[in-house]
Design a protein around this motif. Structure first.
Motif, PDB file in Angstrom:
ATOM      1  N   GLN A   1      30.353  22.379  32.245  1.00  0.00           N
ATOM      2  CA  GLN A   1      31.653  23.047  32.261  1.00  0.00           C
ATOM      3  C   GLN A   1      32.733  22.142  31.681  1.00  0.00           C
ATOM      4  OE1 GLN A   1      31.901  23.986  36.432  1.00  0.00           O
ATOM      5  NE2 GLN A   1      30.736  25.878  36.204  1.00  0.00           N
ATOM      6  N   VAL A   2      32.660  20.858  32.001  1.00  0.00           N
ATOM      7  CA  VAL A   2      33.614  19.900  31.443  1.00  0.00           C
ATOM      8  C   VAL A   2      33.483  19.851  29.924  1.00  0.00           C
ATOM      9  CG1 VAL A   2      34.145  17.428  31.270  1.00  0.00           C
ATOM     10  CG2 VAL A   2      33.794  18.461  33.507  1.00  0.00           C
ATOM     11  N   MET A   3      32.264  19.784  29.435  1.00  0.00           N
ATOM     12  CA  MET A   3      32.051  19.698  27.988  1.00  0.00           C
ATOM     13  C   MET A   3      32.406  20.999  27.271  1.00  0.00           C
ATOM     14  SD  MET A   3      31.441  16.667  27.280  1.00  0.00           S
ATOM     15  CE  MET A   3      30.942  16.761  25.571  1.00  0.00           C
ATOM     16  N   ARG A   4      32.235  22.131  27.946  1.00  0.00           N
ATOM     17  CA  ARG A   4      32.668  23.395  27.337  1.00  0.00           C
ATOM     18  C   ARG A   4      34.161  23.368  27.097  1.00  0.00           C
ATOM     19  NH1 ARG A   4      30.835  27.848  31.101  1.00  0.00           N
ATOM     20  NH2 ARG A   4      32.463  28.951  30.005  1.00  0.00           N
ATOM     21  N   SER A   5      34.926  22.849  28.085  1.00  0.00           N
ATOM     22  CA  SER A   5      36.370  22.789  27.867  1.00  0.00           C
ATOM     23  C   SER A   5      36.741  21.727  26.858  1.00  0.00           C
ATOM     24  CB  SER A   5      37.147  22.526  29.098  1.00  0.00           C
ATOM     25  OG  SER A   5      36.761  22.337  30.204  1.00  0.00           O
ATOM     26  N   ALA A   6      36.031  20.605  26.853  1.00  0.00           N
ATOM     27  CA  ALA A   6      36.355  19.525  25.921  1.00  0.00           C
ATOM     28  C   ALA A   6      36.066  19.915  24.472  1.00  0.00           C
ATOM     29  CB  ALA A   6      35.571  18.269  26.281  1.00  0.00           C
ATOM     30  N   THR A   7      35.094  20.787  24.259  1.00  0.00           N
ATOM     31  CA  THR A   7      34.725  21.173  22.895  1.00  0.00           C
ATOM     32  C   THR A   7      35.262  22.548  22.509  1.00  0.00           C
ATOM     33  OG1 THR A   7      32.614  22.091  23.657  1.00  0.00           O
ATOM     34  CG2 THR A   7      32.623  19.783  22.940  1.00  0.00           C
ATOM     35  N   ALA A   8      36.071  23.137  23.350  1.00  0.00           N
ATOM     36  CA  ALA A   8      36.563  24.499  23.098  1.00  0.00           C
ATOM     37  C   ALA A   8      37.371  24.609  21.811  1.00  0.00           C
ATOM     38  CB  ALA A   8      37.395  24.998  24.275  1.00  0.00           C
ATOM     39  N   ASN A   9      38.051  23.556  21.421  1.00  0.00           N
ATOM     40  CA  ASN A   9      38.841  23.632  20.193  1.00  0.00           C
ATOM     41  C   ASN A   9      38.186  22.809  19.083  1.00  0.00           C
ATOM     42  OD1 ASN A   9      39.327  21.167  21.271  1.00  0.00           O
ATOM     43  ND2 ASN A   9      41.542  21.305  21.248  1.00  0.00           N
ATOM     44  N   ALA A  10      36.847  22.835  19.040  1.00  0.00           N
ATOM     45  CA  ALA A  10      36.102  22.144  18.000  1.00  0.00           C
ATOM     46  C   ALA A  10      36.434  22.770  16.640  1.00  0.00           C
ATOM     47  CB  ALA A  10      34.616  22.218  18.284  1.00  0.00           C
ATOM     48  N   PHE A  11      36.195  22.023  15.582  1.00  0.00           N
ATOM     49  CA  PHE A  11      36.628  22.460  14.255  1.00  0.00           C
ATOM     50  C   PHE A  11      35.451  22.610  13.300  1.00  0.00           C
ATOM     51  CE2 PHE A  11      36.546  17.893  14.357  1.00  0.00           C
ATOM     52  CZ  PHE A  11      35.930  17.557  13.171  1.00  0.00           C
ATOM     53  N   SER A  12      35.753  23.268  12.202  1.00  0.00           N
ATOM     54  CA  SER A  12      34.829  23.381  11.079  1.00  0.00           C
ATOM     55  C   SER A  12      35.593  22.916   9.848  1.00  0.00           C
ATOM     56  CB  SER A  12      34.385  24.831  10.915  1.00  0.00           C
ATOM     57  OG  SER A  12      33.588  24.957   9.766  1.00  0.00           O
ATOM     58  N   PHE A  13      34.983  22.047   9.055  1.00  0.00           N
ATOM     59  CA  PHE A  13      35.672  21.477   7.901  1.00  0.00           C
ATOM     60  C   PHE A  13      34.685  21.336   6.757  1.00  0.00           C
ATOM     61  CE2 PHE A  13      36.797  17.702   5.412  1.00  0.00           C
ATOM     62  CZ  PHE A  13      38.070  18.052   4.989  1.00  0.00           C
ATOM     63  N   SER A  14      35.141  21.643   5.575  1.00  0.00           N
ATOM     64  CA  SER A  14      34.298  21.424   4.401  1.00  0.00           C
ATOM     65  C   SER A  14      35.157  20.929   3.253  1.00  0.00           C
ATOM     66  CB  SER A  14      33.545  22.692   4.005  1.00  0.00           C
ATOM     67  OG  SER A  14      34.449  23.705   3.656  1.00  0.00           O
ATOM     68  N   SER A  15      34.578  20.034   2.464  1.00  0.00           N
ATOM     69  CA  SER A  15      35.247  19.478   1.298  1.00  0.00           C
ATOM     70  C   SER A  15      34.175  19.164   0.266  1.00  0.00           C
ATOM     71  CB  SER A  15      36.013  18.201   1.681  1.00  0.00           C
ATOM     72  OG  SER A  15      36.550  17.607   0.526  1.00  0.00           O
ATOM     73  N   GLY A  16      34.197  19.928  -0.785  1.00  0.00           N
ATOM     74  CA  GLY A  16      33.182  19.731  -1.813  1.00  0.00           C
ATOM     75  C   GLY A  16      31.804  20.024  -1.255  1.00  0.00           C
ATOM     76  N   ASP A  17      30.918  19.050  -1.343  1.00  0.00           N
ATOM     77  CA  ASP A  17      29.565  19.249  -0.832  1.00  0.00           C
ATOM     78  C   ASP A  17      29.392  18.764   0.609  1.00  0.00           C
ATOM     79  OD1 ASP A  17      29.831  16.574  -1.408  1.00  0.00           O
ATOM     80  OD2 ASP A  17      27.796  16.349  -2.185  1.00  0.00           O
ATOM     81  N   LYS A  18      30.462  18.295   1.205  1.00  0.00           N
ATOM     82  CA  LYS A  18      30.427  17.823   2.589  1.00  0.00           C
ATOM     83  C   LYS A  18      30.908  18.932   3.528  1.00  0.00           C
ATOM     84  CE  LYS A  18      29.693  13.554   1.278  1.00  0.00           C
ATOM     85  NZ  LYS A  18      28.384  13.114   1.069  1.00  0.00           N
ATOM     86  N   ARG A  19      30.209  19.081   4.654  1.00  0.00           N
ATOM     87  CA  ARG A  19      30.603  20.103   5.613  1.00  0.00           C
ATOM     88  C   ARG A  19      30.351  19.601   7.026  1.00  0.00           C
ATOM     89  NH1 ARG A  19      28.591  25.699   7.516  1.00  0.00           N
ATOM     90  NH2 ARG A  19      30.591  26.551   8.111  1.00  0.00           N
ATOM     91  N   VAL A  20      31.342  19.791   7.887  1.00  0.00           N
ATOM     92  CA  VAL A  20      31.219  19.443   9.301  1.00  0.00           C
ATOM     93  C   VAL A  20      31.584  20.695  10.098  1.00  0.00           C
ATOM     94  CG1 VAL A  20      32.100  18.009  11.170  1.00  0.00           C
ATOM     95  CG2 VAL A  20      31.831  17.030   8.885  1.00  0.00           C
ATOM     96  N   ASP A  21      30.661  21.142  10.939  1.00  0.00           N
ATOM     97  CA  ASP A  21      30.910  22.333  11.748  1.00  0.00           C
ATOM     98  C   ASP A  21      30.573  22.028  13.198  1.00  0.00           C
ATOM     99  OD1 ASP A  21      31.331  24.812  12.805  1.00  0.00           O
ATOM    100  OD2 ASP A  21      29.767  25.816  11.641  1.00  0.00           O
ATOM    101  N   LYS A  22      31.592  21.908  14.013  1.00  0.00           N
ATOM    102  CA  LYS A  22      31.397  21.622  15.430  1.00  0.00           C
ATOM    103  C   LYS A  22      31.734  22.823  16.306  1.00  0.00           C
ATOM    104  CE  LYS A  22      32.126  16.692  15.079  1.00  0.00           C
ATOM    105  NZ  LYS A  22      32.679  15.517  15.746  1.00  0.00           N
ATOM    106  N   THR A  23      31.915  23.985  15.701  1.00  0.00           N
ATOM    107  CA  THR A  23      32.332  25.170  16.457  1.00  0.00           C
ATOM    108  C   THR A  23      31.235  25.716  17.362  1.00  0.00           C
ATOM    109  OG1 THR A  23      31.738  26.585  14.587  1.00  0.00           O
ATOM    110  CG2 THR A  23      34.038  25.858  14.729  1.00  0.00           C
ATOM    111  N   GLY A  24      29.990  25.324  17.150  1.00  0.00           N
ATOM    112  CA  GLY A  24      28.891  25.821  17.989  1.00  0.00           C
ATOM    113  C   GLY A  24      28.698  25.032  19.280  1.00  0.00           C
TER     114      GLY A  24
END
Length: 154
Positions: free
Chosen positions: A75-98
């Motif tokens: 439950q703590v980690m659900r709240s800590a990651t609730a505003n996770a982001f997705s970012f991409s630049s060129g061929d690099k991509r970071v998706d933490k929304t899951g």
């Protein structure tokens, strides 16, 4: 059992031996909440005094404590990651929304395991889906019928 021993077991089960995901205060809070909840569910008097859980939980009760503490950590980690982001630049991509969804899935799996173990330990236990609501016992409804005269004492 020392509270620190419960936290060490919790860290081990959460695969966080290096304390990279959880701070000690967070896991201590999760463990304290677990002691209260398991105590209520088992109808036992588990308390924490001077950093020690009394009476000493052993066997399945200890496992229930660890599982419930894991649920609170999720439950703590659900709240800590609730505003996770997705970012991409060129061929690099970071998706933490899951991440929140993965923590929620783990929480649900742990809760199902907790309920199954609790039912095996206490077959007569009826677990309420709204178990976080404390309902006092001994409540009776008051029924008023039209036409009944009540004596009022002044």
């Amino acid at each position: 059992m020392l509270l620190s021993d419960l936290i060490a077991d919790l860290r081990l089960d959460l695969s966080d031996p290096g304390a990279s995901l959880f701070e000690d205060q967070t896991l201590e809070r999760c463990a304290r909440k677990a002691v209260f909840r398991v105590s209520r569910d088992l109808d036992q008097s588990l308390t924490i005094m001077a950093g020690e859980i009394t009476p000493d939980p052993t066997g399945e009760v200890r496992e229930l404590l660890v599982i419930m503490a894991q649920i609170h950590a999720c439950q703590v980690m659900r709240s800590a990651t609730a505003n996770a982001f997705s970012f991409s630049s060129g061929d690099k991509r970071v998706d933490k929304t899951g991440q929140p969804g993965h923590w929620a899935k783990l929480e649900a799996d742990l809760l199902a395991d907790y309920r199954q173990r609790l039912t095996e330990l206490r077959p007569a236990t009826q677990l309420d889906q709204e178990a976080y609501i404390l309902t006092p016992s001994g409540l009776t409804p008051v029924i008023y019928e039209q036409g009944i005269d009540l004596d009022v004492v002044e």
